[in-house]
Design an enzyme around this catalytic site. Structure first.
Site, mmCIF file in Angstrom:
data_model
loop_
_atom_site.group_PDB
_atom_site.id
_atom_site.type_symbol
_atom_site.label_atom_id
_atom_site.label_comp_id
_atom_site.label_asym_id
_atom_site.label_seq_id
_atom_site.Cartn_x
_atom_site.Cartn_y
_atom_site.Cartn_z
ATOM 1 N N HIS A 191 0.878 -1.182 0.000
ATOM 2 C CA HIS A 191 0.000 0.000 0.000
ATOM 3 C C HIS A 191 0.907 1.221 0.000
ATOM 4 O O HIS A 191 1.560 1.523 0.987
ATOM 5 C CB HIS A 191 -0.907 0.002 1.224
ATOM 6 C CG HIS A 191 -2.034 1.007 1.130
ATOM 7 N ND1 HIS A 191 -1.841 2.312 0.689
ATOM 8 C CD2 HIS A 191 -3.354 0.896 1.406
ATOM 9 C CE1 HIS A 191 -3.010 2.955 0.719
ATOM 10 N NE2 HIS A 191 -3.949 2.114 1.135
ATOM 11 N N HIS A 267 -6.779 -0.667 -6.532
ATOM 12 C CA HIS A 267 -7.225 0.010 -5.308
ATOM 13 C C HIS A 267 -7.012 1.518 -5.433
ATOM 14 O O HIS A 267 -5.897 2.000 -5.629
ATOM 15 C CB HIS A 267 -6.423 -0.563 -4.137
ATOM 16 C CG HIS A 267 -6.899 -0.108 -2.801
ATOM 17 N ND1 HIS A 267 -6.318 0.931 -2.118
ATOM 18 C CD2 HIS A 267 -7.918 -0.555 -2.023
ATOM 19 C CE1 HIS A 267 -6.958 1.100 -0.958
ATOM 20 N NE2 HIS A 267 -7.931 0.211 -0.883
ATOM 21 N N GLU A 319 -12.256 -2.055 -3.631
ATOM 22 C CA GLU A 319 -12.224 -0.591 -3.464
ATOM 23 C C GLU A 319 -11.468 0.055 -4.617
ATOM 24 O O GLU A 319 -10.554 0.864 -4.404
ATOM 25 C CB GLU A 319 -11.538 -0.243 -2.137
ATOM 26 C CG GLU A 319 -12.116 -0.987 -0.930
ATOM 27 C CD GLU A 319 -11.427 -0.644 0.384
ATOM 28 O OE1 GLU A 319 -10.174 -0.658 0.401
ATOM 29 O OE2 GLU A 319 -12.117 -0.347 1.374
ATOM 30 N N GLU A 335 -14.719 5.740 -2.115
ATOM 31 C CA GLU A 335 -14.248 5.853 -0.732
ATOM 32 C C GLU A 335 -13.862 7.297 -0.416
ATOM 33 O O GLU A 335 -13.217 7.964 -1.227
ATOM 34 C CB GLU A 335 -13.042 4.909 -0.550
ATOM 35 C CG GLU A 335 -12.558 4.877 0.882
ATOM 36 C CD GLU A 335 -11.374 3.934 1.103
ATOM 37 O OE1 GLU A 335 -11.170 3.017 0.279
ATOM 38 O OE2 GLU A 335 -10.672 4.127 2.102
ATOM 39 N N CYS A 337 -11.632 8.354 1.505
ATOM 40 C CA CYS A 337 -10.162 8.458 1.431
ATOM 41 C C CYS A 337 -9.664 8.629 0.000
ATOM 42 O O CYS A 337 -8.615 9.237 -0.213
ATOM 43 C CB CYS A 337 -9.500 7.198 1.991
ATOM 44 S SG CYS A 337 -9.456 7.141 3.780
ATOM 45 N N CYS A 415 -10.076 4.209 8.330
ATOM 46 C CA CYS A 415 -9.130 5.088 7.645
ATOM 47 C C CYS A 415 -9.717 6.453 7.306
ATOM 48 O O CYS A 415 -9.010 7.453 7.297
ATOM 49 C CB CYS A 415 -8.609 4.418 6.379
ATOM 50 S SG CYS A 415 -9.911 3.774 5.313
#
Lengths: 646, 646
Positions: A191, A267, A319, A335, A337, A415
């Site tokens: 990530h 992602h 996601e 999302e 984020c 998150c």
């Protein structure tokens, strides 16, 4: 564009105070509500919510408590994001009690650091022997990145080095383990996050090894042989989350070297964090091939895969981004984020290329897909931001199980709320910018900025009721003939405007969509920008089939929606008329003050005994009542709809 | 309605020959192509397809071959359905070679039967010690049901008892193990099927114990304590498919006693097979509470959860019913088997209540959601039948991974093609029916029926180009004054018609939507039914939000669709005009002969640089070209759309 490189500078957050308007109100909500609420969450003090255990994990790692690690493998990052938001708060508003609390947390973190500099409570407490064996799934470098961002922010805000030194020690360890040299691991994060954090560290330290490590992670990504496959073989083909094969290399953008990537895939948060770092690195090094990759990906994201709300990553599965024009409204993931990450990236693209289109996207994402993530009171949150919600369908359909039709108290994977907090507390850096000629304004918001022109302190005071009104006035204080240019962004949505200086209309020059006023300023000068802000009905390209026959109602940067609370149920039976006669009215008592829009429309009804019949729908005139999208689900639960039939 | 109970009779298949029109053509396709093709599949002789192993499993169980069991736990049922289809074929058309092949299969099946009567190759070969330990997941009773149906059909067709006797022995074993008596298992099938098969066996044997076993399985279902939970505990909480908890009791309709079920829920094929048996049992016993449950469930399925194509079970997850009005077009599951099961159920409801609404649904499902399952040549199949397909979206979106945009050669779970074969080979039983007063016609299709009136053989010959034309002529042969009534169903779609007898218009009496002609018939009498068959635009109830602003084009029983092959891509940009001027033209060279429909419409285009703009779409006039839904994806791959914007 190249001439702008490195010439545009982010402003020092300590010099900006956002005081009013919608952004000021949201900034206050974060300070007053979100940060204290999140502190409770981190300490497992919220009722009816899954305990976070994040602070407790650090205490256990520090030897101050005993017990097991609990939470996600990236639980540490929640603490880091809280600290980062606190740092931004302290940069502008002193708060001794909060500072003391933060210092205590930093003390615990420092104690949790291991002898060799390693810092990660999951591995320290739960799998001490397995460090660096699962970069793909286990977020060690991601957590390091978030804590590094917190450390840099805390140092900026307080000039105190404790956390920064802790993190530099950890980065030194990482630098000794990863890189092109023989014997070092050829890995990179599963990530992405540490890359952009390292660029921020480099900004503070000026140490080339900090930038070089970021560059290594960026450049090594997607090279063959695939590192993630090799580490999986090496550790005996075990998985932390799910069978290896179900996550393809493009899930974490490791399918191709970054310069060969031309479509956003996988992602969404991983992607935009990576693009952010790529833009940082490209700007810093002048690497044209990397700049080109950034611009290509930007075009793909914002012009092929972005919802009108600035939401990105349409798929709940993983996601993720999917493919061009695939933007379902009801199963949209979007999302919070990811939109926040898009804002981060957009700022870097702006710093790199100086074009207002990037600030347009900052504004679009901020006022819609980002602010939608937080309730009016700052104590309920959306992780997922669809553009069409029918609660029964979300509650009962398997393919919508990711769509919550009601704002949530907290999340097992939490998150988004702290990410929103750190963006909103640093919002001042998105409002103003500096370039060689002077100062510019990207976002309109009641605020003050301490500028310095030729060594003289100048105060800019911005007053506006934006985004509810298109008028912005800027008062210049403390000047005595200094020459500098003031650049006012002409938003992409704005087709008609005028500029007044000291109440006289001026023909301000439009340079790259910035209204540019060059003059010698004196104390008391007052600039007024008046932007017409009509309601617009927006249509999608034909390829975006989900929106065929539909329009979105937008005013200024704010996307509007229909809510069941105002319009009854079956929102899909409402049709906006061609002659909609939009009526805009500011209502200070509604949703902490918003402009609501009323329009002429009709309601279609097909009623009868049978599911299907050859009877055409009956229609009756009705008013359609729109509220800003970001503010939905603050009054009562029910349907919501952005794209309305026309 | 009660007076009709037991008075309506299914006709003897040997007396019906379907000879022409669309049904005749599809019947021929099944005989000529599907049955031989399926035989190859069962014997692993198809190229590029996962081997079935179904015949080989029986040979291994029979001791004629060695090796492992392969395939699904219900692989035996594919052989059973093939045999059943062959039986129906042999009932009407003798075919010595095919009969010999079937007899050989039956010999193998008989040899695979174990000493005590048990017959199931999965358990015999793979898990010999675990019989009856996992009714919920492992399909033992389901496979027994299918083989029992095949045995009954084969006995009807050939008067040979070998397979029937094998199956009666097996049923005797099952009857000795399950039931209310002390020491017997209180279980019932995880996949319903044997209940309806037992009712068919009872029809042959007249043995009360056969009906009683069906009744036991139906009545025990959903009682507390839950049998499936208990057997799971007993076998040590192991699972054949997936974690126990992910399948709720309503997945296989075991959440409530059947008489308390008022909404269709869970796996759609399981549901409709159960409802079929419930209707059989209710009719046979006159059980009013069971009749009421059947009617309530019928109303829920057909008026709240059925697509206009007769598709049911909207959810790909668990192949299931969901909730009222939840009918997405693009992710629709609509398993071919579920529509076939709906046809089975509808026939039983018709036998029970004698209302034409049931035959309307037979026709609706048959001409649309059933026939769509088979390609023009009978060698490619759809398992899933959505109403809107965009291939890229199906290929790339996770939530559409169940939707195949292209007809498939075969399936790992190959339930649908053989199910379609057994329905189409027995279609004669749906065309005609008998009641105390005479003979009736439910489906219009070129066909001959040998009727018997007061001991005299009468021939009815039906000629029609239905569903392309609404004219049907029936010639009566061999009569010499016998009195009987001829009932012609007035389809629900038909608003205007006339009846001619020997070329004279008659005022035929409409009784329960059957045009009823009572007279003394003589040889050469000729009845002609002329039904107006205009194109209709059909609308959905407002609650069905997916279809808001859209209409389906329907003519007679046939639902039409737009295909990319005729209309280009982006079908959602096409709009049907109010004054569509539908033009219907039969084209004998298109898709083996269909009526195509052309209509006036417009194509909307939003073109430009940006994904979103305030420019309203441009429109240009265009012709919309519709073909029957069932015939889509027979020419080239591409988009398909049923519900069109209006």
């Amino acid at each position: 564009m190249a001439e702008n490189s490195k010439k545009i500078k982010i402003v020092d957050l300590k010099r900006v105070k956002v005081t009013g308007g919608l952004l000021g109100e949201k900034y206050d909500t974060v300070l007053r509500s979100v940060i204290p609420y999140q502190w409770k969450a981190l300490n497992d003090e919220l009722d009816d919510s899954e305990p976070s255990h994040a602070i407790e994990n650090f205490k256990i790692a520090a030897g101050l408590s005993t017990g097991e690690f609990h939470g996600m493998v990236f639980q540490d990052s929640d603490v880091a994001k809280w600290l980062e938001a606190v740092a931004y708060q302290l940069a502008v508003n002193s708060n001794k009690e909060l500072k003391k609390r933060a210092d205590e947390v930093i003390d615990i973190i420092a104690m949790a650091q291991q002898e060799d500099g390693y810092l990660n409570t999951y591995y320290s407490v739960k799998e001490p022997g397995n460090r660096w064996t699962n970069l793909r799934e286990c977020h060690e470098l991601y957590c390091a990145g978030h804590m590094l961002e917190a450390a840099v922010a805390y140092y900026h805000a307080t000039s105190e080095r404790k956390l920064l030194d802790v993190m530099i020690r950890f980065i030194d360890l990482i630098d000794s383990l990863f890189g092109p040299d023989e014997g070092k691991k050829k890995g990179y994060p599963g990530h992405q996050e540490i890359e952009l954090a390292l660029m921020r560290l480099y900004d503070v330290t000026g140490e080339p090894r900090h930038m070089n490590l970021a560059a290594y992670f960026i450049n090594e990504r997607g090279q063959k042989p695939n590192y993630f496959l090799e580490e999986w073989e090496k550790r005996g083909r075990t998985n932390h989350w799910s069978p290896f094969a179900t996550w393809q290399d493009d899930y974490n953008q490791a399918h191709l070297p970054v310069r060969e990537q031309d479509k956003a895939i996988g992602h969404a948060v991983r992607a935009v964090y990576m693009y952010t770092a790529m833009a940082d690195l490209a700007r810093e090094t002048g690497d044209e091939s990397l700049k080109k990759a950034c611009r290509t990906l930007w075009e793909n994201v914002t012009n092929r895969q972005m919802y009108i709300t600035g939401g990105i990553g349409s798929s709940g599965y993983q996601e993720a981004f999917t493919f061009d024009f695939d933007m379902p409204n009801d199963t949209a993931y979007n999302e919070t984020c990811a939109s926040i990450g898009l804002v981060f990236w957009a700022l870097r693209m702006f710093l790199m290329d100086g074009e207002s289109q990037y600030a347009d996207v900052i504004e679009q994402a901020l006022y819609n897909g980002v602010l939608s993530g937080m309730s009016e009171d700052g104590n309920r949150f959306f992780y997922v931001n669809p553009l069409e919600v029918k609660p029964e369908s979300c509650n009962r359909r398997h393919d919508k199980e990711h769509v919550m039709p009601v704002r949530q108290k907290w999340f097992k994977c939490a998150c988004c709320p702290p990410n929103l907090a750190r963006l909103m507390t640093s919002i001042g850096q998105y409002v103003y910018f500096q370039d060689e000629g002077g100062v510019g304004i990207n976002l309109y918001a009641g605020s003050r900025y301490q500028y310095e022109a030729q060594g003289n302190p100048i105060q800019l005071e911005q007053k506006t009721n934006y985004p509810w009104e298109g008028t912005v006035s800027i008062a210049v204080g403390g000047a005595s003939g200094q020459k500098f240019s003031l650049k006012l962004r002409k938003p992409g949505w704005c087709d008609s405007w005028k500029v007044m200086i000291n109440e006289q209309e001026e023909q301000a020059c439009l340079v790259k969509d910035y209204l540019t006023i060059d003059r010698s300023w004196i104390d008391g000068d007052r600039v007024e920008l008046v932007m017409d802000m009509p309601v617009k009905t927006m249509y999608s390209l034909t390829e975006l089939q989900e929106n065929a026959g539909k329009a979105a109602v937008v005013r200024g940067p704010v996307v509007y929606c229909l809510e069941e609370a105002d319009n009854g149920s079956n929102l899909s039976s409402l049709i906006l008329k061609d002659d909609a006669h939009f009526h805009v009215e500011y209502d200070g008592s509604l949703l902490k003050g918003v402009s609501r829009i009323t329009a002429k429309g009709v309601r279609e009804t097909v009623a009868g005994e049978s599911l299907y019949s050859d009877q055409a729908p009956r229609t009756e005139a009705t008013d359609l009542k729109f509220i800003p999208y970001y503010a939905w689900n603050n009054r009562q639960d029910g349907e919501m709809l952005v794209w309305v039939r026309v």
